[in-house]
Design a protein around this motif. Structure first.
Motif, mmCIF file in Angstrom:
data_model
loop_
_atom_site.group_PDB
_atom_site.id
_atom_site.type_symbol
_atom_site.label_atom_id
_atom_site.label_comp_id
_atom_site.label_asym_id
_atom_site.label_seq_id
_atom_site.Cartn_x
_atom_site.Cartn_y
_atom_site.Cartn_z
ATOM 1 N N THR A 108 0.486 -1.205 0.160
ATOM 2 C CA THR A 108 0.022 -0.200 -0.691
ATOM 3 C C THR A 108 1.263 1.148 -0.143
ATOM 4 N N GLY A 109 0.129 1.613 -1.188
ATOM 5 C CA GLY A 109 1.104 3.328 -0.794
ATOM 6 C C GLY A 109 2.777 3.470 -1.574
ATOM 7 N N PHE A 110 3.784 3.986 -1.298
ATOM 8 C CA PHE A 110 4.929 4.165 -1.275
ATOM 9 C C PHE A 110 5.492 2.500 -1.643
ATOM 10 N N GLY A 111 5.548 1.658 -0.724
ATOM 11 C CA GLY A 111 5.749 0.196 -0.280
ATOM 12 C C GLY A 111 5.254 -0.381 -0.691
ATOM 13 N N GLY A 112 4.241 -0.338 -1.509
ATOM 14 C CA GLY A 112 3.801 -1.092 -2.647
ATOM 15 C C GLY A 112 3.805 -0.854 -3.861
ATOM 16 N N ILE A 113 4.431 0.592 -4.245
ATOM 17 C CA ILE A 113 4.730 1.191 -5.599
ATOM 18 C C ILE A 113 6.285 0.834 -5.773
ATOM 19 N N SER A 114 6.700 0.755 -4.799
ATOM 20 C CA SER A 114 8.161 -0.037 -4.740
ATOM 21 C C SER A 114 8.523 -1.018 -5.323
ATOM 22 N N TYR A 115 7.757 -2.557 -4.395
ATOM 23 C CA TYR A 115 7.709 -3.144 -4.754
ATOM 24 C C TYR A 115 7.559 -4.025 -5.719
ATOM 25 N N ALA A 116 6.451 -3.252 -6.510
ATOM 26 C CA ALA A 116 5.923 -3.508 -7.879
ATOM 27 C C ALA A 116 6.584 -3.389 -9.504
ATOM 28 N N LEU A 117 7.463 -1.927 -8.395
ATOM 29 C CA LEU A 117 8.542 -1.490 -9.936
ATOM 30 C C LEU A 117 9.660 -2.230 -9.661
ATOM 31 N N ARG A 118 9.765 -3.387 -8.346
ATOM 32 C CA ARG A 118 10.956 -4.321 -8.494
ATOM 33 C C ARG A 118 10.216 -5.456 -9.419
ATOM 34 N N GLY A 119 9.113 -5.865 -8.364
ATOM 35 C CA GLY A 119 8.857 -7.216 -9.511
ATOM 36 C C GLY A 119 8.309 -6.907 -10.675
ATOM 37 N N LEU A 120 7.569 -6.385 -10.930
ATOM 38 C CA LEU A 120 7.321 -6.725 -12.757
ATOM 39 C C LEU A 120 7.839 -6.603 -13.466
ATOM 40 N N LYS A 409 -6.556 2.984 -8.702
ATOM 41 C CA LYS A 409 -6.903 2.377 -10.069
ATOM 42 C C LYS A 409 -5.578 2.782 -11.106
ATOM 43 N N GLN A 410 -5.930 4.258 -11.150
ATOM 44 C CA GLN A 410 -4.542 5.280 -12.224
ATOM 45 C C GLN A 410 -3.624 4.723 -11.647
ATOM 46 N N VAL A 411 -3.443 4.836 -10.286
ATOM 47 C CA VAL A 411 -1.557 4.900 -9.726
ATOM 48 C C VAL A 411 -1.220 3.400 -10.293
ATOM 49 N N GLU A 412 -2.131 2.669 -9.854
ATOM 50 C CA GLU A 412 -1.811 0.924 -10.670
ATOM 51 C C GLU A 412 -0.731 1.359 -12.075
ATOM 52 N N ARG A 413 -1.832 1.205 -12.644
ATOM 53 C CA ARG A 413 -1.896 1.274 -13.871
ATOM 54 C C ARG A 413 -0.633 2.295 -14.592
ATOM 55 N N THR A 414 -0.481 3.031 -13.876
ATOM 56 C CA THR A 414 0.125 4.197 -14.879
ATOM 57 C C THR A 414 1.665 3.327 -13.567
ATOM 58 N N VAL A 415 2.252 2.710 -12.756
ATOM 59 C CA VAL A 415 3.498 1.865 -11.968
ATOM 60 C C VAL A 415 3.824 1.118 -13.447
ATOM 61 N N ILE A 416 2.109 0.341 -14.135
ATOM 62 C CA ILE A 416 2.613 -0.671 -14.688
ATOM 63 C C ILE A 416 2.998 -0.046 -16.304
ATOM 64 N N ARG A 417 2.200 1.467 -16.653
ATOM 65 C CA ARG A 417 3.699 1.740 -18.362
ATOM 66 C C ARG A 417 4.739 2.433 -17.550
ATOM 67 N N ALA A 418 5.301 2.393 -16.685
ATOM 68 C CA ALA A 418 6.166 3.409 -16.276
ATOM 69 C C ALA A 418 7.293 2.438 -15.850
ATOM 70 N N ALA A 419 6.671 0.187 -15.253
ATOM 71 C CA ALA A 419 7.470 -0.816 -15.859
ATOM 72 C C ALA A 419 7.982 -1.332 -17.340
ATOM 73 N N HIS A 420 6.617 -1.075 -18.099
ATOM 74 C CA HIS A 420 6.792 -1.332 -19.614
ATOM 75 C C HIS A 420 7.697 -0.204 -20.446
ATOM 76 N N GLU A 421 8.041 0.636 -19.526
ATOM 77 C CA GLU A 421 8.630 2.672 -20.500
ATOM 78 C C GLU A 421 9.804 2.116 -19.473
ATOM 79 N N GLY A 422 9.922 2.209 -18.985
ATOM 80 C CA GLY A 422 11.528 2.177 -18.236
ATOM 81 C C GLY A 422 11.558 3.776 -17.683
ATOM 82 N N SER A 423 10.502 4.345 -16.806
ATOM 83 C CA SER A 423 9.872 5.535 -17.216
ATOM 84 C C SER A 423 10.603 6.144 -15.751
ATOM 85 N N ALA A 424 11.147 6.232 -15.732
ATOM 86 C CA ALA A 424 11.102 7.220 -13.974
ATOM 87 C C ALA A 424 10.037 8.632 -13.700
ATOM 88 N N GLU A 425 9.740 9.157 -14.967
ATOM 89 C CA GLU A 425 8.594 10.364 -14.978
ATOM 90 C C GLU A 425 7.324 9.825 -14.603
#
Length: 461
Positions: A108-120, A409-425
């Motif tokens: 949830t929150g930062f921890g979930g996003i960081s975890y997802a970005l490592r795991g995706l 949900k918007q955050v989740e889909r943006t995280v997935i896009r970040a992983a696919h595109e390798g985008s820090a922004e």
């Protein structure tokens, strides 16, 4: 059936194996393949499973695999519960969150996003390997954050990915057990939840770790109002004590325990900051000692040690939330492991044997939450059979929760896009938009610290 366990050195693997051993079905799982990138952890789990099997010729054969493709080739189902970065990664996420003054919980929150970005990236590689060597297999995802990982891997494998979580099932069981004790529903009703049967209908909807139980049909009658009418009854089970009867009655539904991070955000951050050690540090130390001791121990000794540590884990689960709620204790019944293993078994039998089952799962919503895209993964009761899992009719997301669900949900889909595109922004955008992260500046600081800490995030540029 044959089953591959990815993350086969994970601490909860014995729960799955015990459930498989208790299955009397003629179509039960007869071979379990373990795959893990950590040979020490894998060896420890193989010892425990050997002890659990106890020489029983009917126990599923255990095959340790060193190659992912070999593990998934020819199996019927693949159960994925990987943790990129391990418990050490979780502890580091919590450290970073403390440093910037936000919540560090792992899903949830930062921890979930960081975890997802490592795991995706790893989860997507797994999905592509499955698509190449065994496209007819079904992937049951328990890798967290389950909603994000399930939605991303669906992009490769489609409807053959089903996400599971034990939180909503555990919630429904606790509510029904409470009603059983008060003699408001028949004895044994709670045991019918989460094992595939249709005698109890749950009206539950949301995202993974962000949902609401809005009704429970028992023999065609909604029994949840019986609970909501009795404040003392509400506060006799864990979620009731965590949120308080007044707030649950205000909502008119029982929230998933993880919503405590949203409804009591300030109190939880303060309790987390004041804790002697974070949950991740506790687990890292506990599991590090366990896997070290397991190398020289006999299978029976490892199994006994595992059971002791499993109980310690359950006793300390969500400890800071319970502290923030005034020191809420855990009942003995709360220490039973979640039940995701039984959910997974029910899914496998429903699909393989075409025996329809009703379970709460993470799947594409397809209109169950009308304000979200059709392909957005939500957590909802489903009918499962040989065609897979499909959402059942339920009440819409409650009005008070729609904005929160839409934002997350918007955050989740943006995280997935970040992983696919390798985008820090895009990663910063996801962090900044999350309701538990206070602004763009905090998001930039948190991601910079995470990139300095985790080599797995070097792909974000």
């Amino acid at each position: 059936m044959k089953l591959a366990l990815l993350g086969g050195g994970g601490f909860r693997v014995p729960l799955v194996y015990r459930t498989l051993m208790s299955d009397p079905s003629p179509h039960r799982v007869r071979e379990v393949r373990l795959f893990d990138v950590d040979p020490v952890r894998l060896g420890a789990m193989a010892k425990i499973l050997d002890s659990l099997a106890g020489g029983d010729p009917a126990a599923p054969a255990v095959v340790v695999c060193e190659d992912l493709a070999d593990a998934v080739r020819g199996v019927d189902f693949i159960f994925s519960a990987i943790r990129v970065g391990g418990t050490a990664g979780r502890a580091q996420d919590e450290r970073i969150a403390r440093e910037v003054g936000i919540l560090g919980q792992e899903t949830t929150g930062f921890g979930g996003i960081s975890y997802a970005l490592r795991g995706l990236p790893v989860a997507l590689d797994i999905a592509r390997t499955i698509a190449e060597v065994n496209p007819e297999a079904w992937l049951i995802n328990f890798t967290n954050p389950a909603g994000i990982i399930t939605e991303a891997t669906r992009g490769v494998l489609g409807d053959r990915v089903i996400g599971i979580c034990d939180s909503p099932i555990g919630l429904a069981r606790r509510v029904l057990s409470t009603l059983e004790t008060a003699e408001l529903v028949p004895a044994g009703t709670a045991g019918k939840v989460g094992i595939g049967g249709g005698e109890v209908r749950l009206d539950y909807i949301g995202l993974n770790h962000l949902g609401w139980l809005q009704g429970i049909q028992v023999a065609g009658r909604d029994v949840l109002p019986e609970l909501l009418a009795r404040p003392a009854l509400i506060e006799s089970f864990e979620e009731g004590r965590l949120f308080g009867a007044d707030w649950i009655r205000t909502l008119g539904s029982v929230p998933n325990e993880y919503l405590h991070y949203y409804y009591y955000a300030r109190e939880t951050v303060l309790a987390d900051r004041e804790a002697q050690q974070t949950r991740g540090v506790f687990l890292e130390q506990q599991q590090g000692a366990f896997y070290s001791d397991a190398q020289a121990a006999s299978p029976e000794e490892v199994a006994r040690l595992w059971e002791q540590i499993r109980r310690d884990r359950e006793e300390t689960y969500m400890a800071t939330n319970r502290e923030a709620a005034g020191g809420v204790p855990r009942d003995e019944s709360d220490l039973e492991s979640g039940g995701y293993d039984r959910v997974a078994l029910a899914i496998m039998h429903a699909i393989a044997d075409d025996e329809p089952a009703q379970l709460i799962l993470n799947v594409a919503g397809r209109g169950a939450a009308p304000f979200l895209p059709e392909d957005a993964v939500i957590e909802v009761p489903c009918l499962v059979d040989s065609r897979g899992a499909r959402p059942l009719p339920v009440s819409d997301v409650p009005g008070h929760g729609r904005g929160l669900v839409q934002s997350v949900k918007q955050v989740e889909r943006t995280v997935i896009r970040a992983a696919h595109e390798g985008s820090a922004e895009l990663a910063i955008e996801a962090l900044a938009l999350h309701p538990l992260i206070d602004g763009v500046g905090t998001a930039r600081r948190a991601l910079a610290l995470a990139q300095d800490t985790f080599g797995q995030l070097s792909y974000l540029r």
